[in-house]
Design an enzyme around this catalytic site. Structure first.
Site, PDB file in Angstrom:
ATOM      1  N   LYS A   1     -11.240  -4.357  10.959  1.00 60.89           N
ATOM      2  CA  LYS A   1     -10.181  -3.933  11.880  1.00 60.89           C
ATOM      3  C   LYS A   1     -10.167  -4.817  13.131  1.00 60.89           C
ATOM      4  O   LYS A   1      -9.098  -5.204  13.618  1.00 60.89           O
ATOM      5  CB  LYS A   1     -10.343  -2.453  12.256  1.00 60.89           C
TER       6      LYS A   1
ATOM      7  N   GLY B   1      -0.532   4.675  -0.945  1.00 61.68           N
ATOM      8  CA  GLY B   1      -1.707   5.133  -0.213  1.00 61.68           C
ATOM      9  C   GLY B   1      -1.397   6.325   0.689  1.00 61.68           C
ATOM     10  O   GLY B   1      -0.294   6.885   0.656  1.00 61.68           O
ATOM     11  N   GLN B   2      -2.380   6.672   1.514  1.00 63.75           N
ATOM     12  CA  GLN B   2      -2.268   7.881   2.339  1.00 63.75           C
ATOM     13  C   GLN B   2      -1.067   7.820   3.283  1.00 63.75           C
ATOM     14  O   GLN B   2      -0.316   8.787   3.404  1.00 63.75           O
ATOM     15  CB  GLN B   2      -3.563   8.068   3.145  1.00 63.75           C
TER      16      GLN B   2
ATOM     17  N   ASP C   1      -0.183  -7.469  -5.737  1.00 64.99           N
ATOM     18  CA  ASP C   1      -1.576  -7.573  -5.311  1.00 64.99           C
ATOM     19  C   ASP C   1      -1.582  -8.479  -4.081  1.00 64.99           C
ATOM     20  O   ASP C   1      -1.146  -9.637  -4.170  1.00 64.99           O
ATOM     21  CB  ASP C   1      -2.396  -8.166  -6.458  1.00 64.99           C
TER      22      ASP C   1
ATOM     23  N   TYR D   1     -15.697  -1.785   7.573  1.00 62.34           N
ATOM     24  CA  TYR D   1     -14.321  -1.361   7.851  1.00 62.34           C
ATOM     25  C   TYR D   1     -13.941  -1.727   9.293  1.00 62.34           C
ATOM     26  O   TYR D   1     -12.898  -2.342   9.545  1.00 62.34           O
ATOM     27  CB  TYR D   1     -14.241   0.154   7.645  1.00 62.34           C
TER      28      TYR D   1
ATOM     29  N   GLY E   1       0.821  -1.213   0.000  1.00 59.94           N
ATOM     30  CA  GLY E   1       0.000   0.000   0.000  1.00 59.94           C
ATOM     31  C   GLY E   1       0.850   1.256   0.000  1.00 59.94           C
ATOM     32  O   GLY E   1       0.461   2.296   0.549  1.00 59.94           O
TER      33      GLY E   1
HETATM   34  N1  SER Z   1      -9.470   7.647   8.509  1.00 59.40           N
HETATM   35  C1  SER Z   1     -10.232   6.426   8.537  1.00 59.40           C
HETATM   36  C2  SER Z   1     -11.508   6.582   7.842  1.00 59.40           C
HETATM   37  O1  SER Z   1     -12.051   7.657   7.885  1.00 59.40           O
HETATM   38  C3  SER Z   1     -10.492   5.992   9.944  1.00 59.40           C
HETATM   39  O2  SER Z   1      -9.415   5.268  10.413  1.00 59.40           O
HETATM   40  O3  SER Z   1     -12.002   5.653   7.298  1.00 59.40           O
END
Ligand code: SER
Length: 321
Positions: A146, A11-12, A52, A142, A8
């Protein structure tokens, strides 16, 4: 020096963590893995692979080719994207994690970092200062990934001795990489909108308070946890991690002290429900006690630094004021 693989990487978090780790451990010791050939220039000054995490053989191959002993597995979907496609969220966030854990175990990787989130909490957790051992009953896919991911990581520690370390990140604010598909994204978008257009339509209510953190603090916490002596990081489920909590309105007011006169309107969408299911602040005293965590950026310092970094960049690109 550790031999590191970061999934990743485009990514951010990866966009900034890869250069940070390369500055600490040497460019050749940090392999950036990206999902599609989309990595920015900042990733190209060291080893770069396309990977991937659904492809176990490819993960095995990358670990062996580069002699990897440490993995930062960041490839994941965020909360709003996850609600739009829960099946994909499970596949990327959990099947991908399982594949990486298995590849790590089979190939003798010593240490693995995995990002959990405030999204692991649900509506039954205390709204303020949610403690380390709060109930974890999230109502988003999500969050489900987690919590399941934390348990799976801890299982690999208990069963196989893989030293997995996990942070429950708050919403992250960066002046480098934009987030994508998260509920806390508004706290980044607002800076671009204010500088480029002089107005912002916020997708959360003005009084919505969420735990947040500036990216330099997130990078610092990640490296602190990964470099902590094993006895100082005994927890292999997620460590609560906190810095600042503010409402959307408070963020706008702080930006206004630098740039008066912009307008913010509030038009909550489906992400409001996600935000309302998360705590407003979390208690990270265990991280502070165990491995000495301490944040550097409060709201004022974060806003000043965001504007100082973004203003010249947006201006020179001809995109804003
Ligand atoms: N920044 C994430 C989100 O907004 C939360 O961990 O999905």
């Amino acid at each position: 020096m550790p031999r590191v693989l970061v999934t990743g990487s485009a990514g951010q978090i990866g966009t900034e963590l890869v250069p940070h780790l390369r500055s600490l451990y040497g460019k050749d010791n940090v392999v950036a893995a990206i999902h599609k050939a989309s990595g920015g220039p900042s990733l190209r000054d060291g080893p770069l692979v396309t990977l991937d995490t659904g492809d176990s053989a490819a993960i095995d191959g990358a670990i062996r080719e580069f002699n990897v002993d440490t993995i930062y597995h960041l490839a994941a979907l965020l909360s709003a994207t996850g609600e739009n496609d829960p099946q994909l969220a499970w596949r990327v966030n959990i099947d991908g994690l399982r594949n990486v854990l298995e590849a790590a175990r089979k190939n003798g990787v010593r240490k693995l970092f995995w990002p959990s989130s405030i999204g692991a909490f649900g509506p039954d957790a205390p709204r303020t200062n949610a403690p380390q051992n709060s109930p974890l009953n999230p109502t988003t896919m999500y969050g489900v990934t987690k919590v399941a991911g934390e348990l799976l990581c801890n299982y690999y520690f208990v069963k196989y001795g893989l030293d997995v370390r996990i942070l429950r990140y708050p919403g992250l604010i960066s002046n480098v990489a934009p987030p994508g598909g998260g509920t806390t994204d508004y706290a980044v978008e607002i800076f671009y909108a204010v500088l480029q257009k002089g107005s912002y339509v916020c997708f959360l209510r003005e009084d919505t308070v969420l735990p947040m953190m500036y990216m330099p603090d997130a990078l610092k916490a990640t490296v602190m946890l990964m470099e902590a002596e094993p006895k100082k990081a005994p927890r292999h489920l997620g460590y609560n991690l906190a810095a600042i909590s503010f409402s959307a309105g408070e963020l706008a007011a702080e930006i206004r002290t630098h740039i008066p006169g912009f307008t913010v309107t509030y038009s909550p969408d489906q992400r409001q429900k996600i935000a309302d299911s998360w705590p407003m602040s979390i208690d990270d005293s265990e991280a502070r006690r165990d491995w000495g965590w301490k944040h550097d950026y409060d709201l004022q310092r974060m806003v000043a630094d965001m504007l100082a970094k973004l203003r010249p960049r947006l201006t020179s690109e001809g995109k804003g004021v």
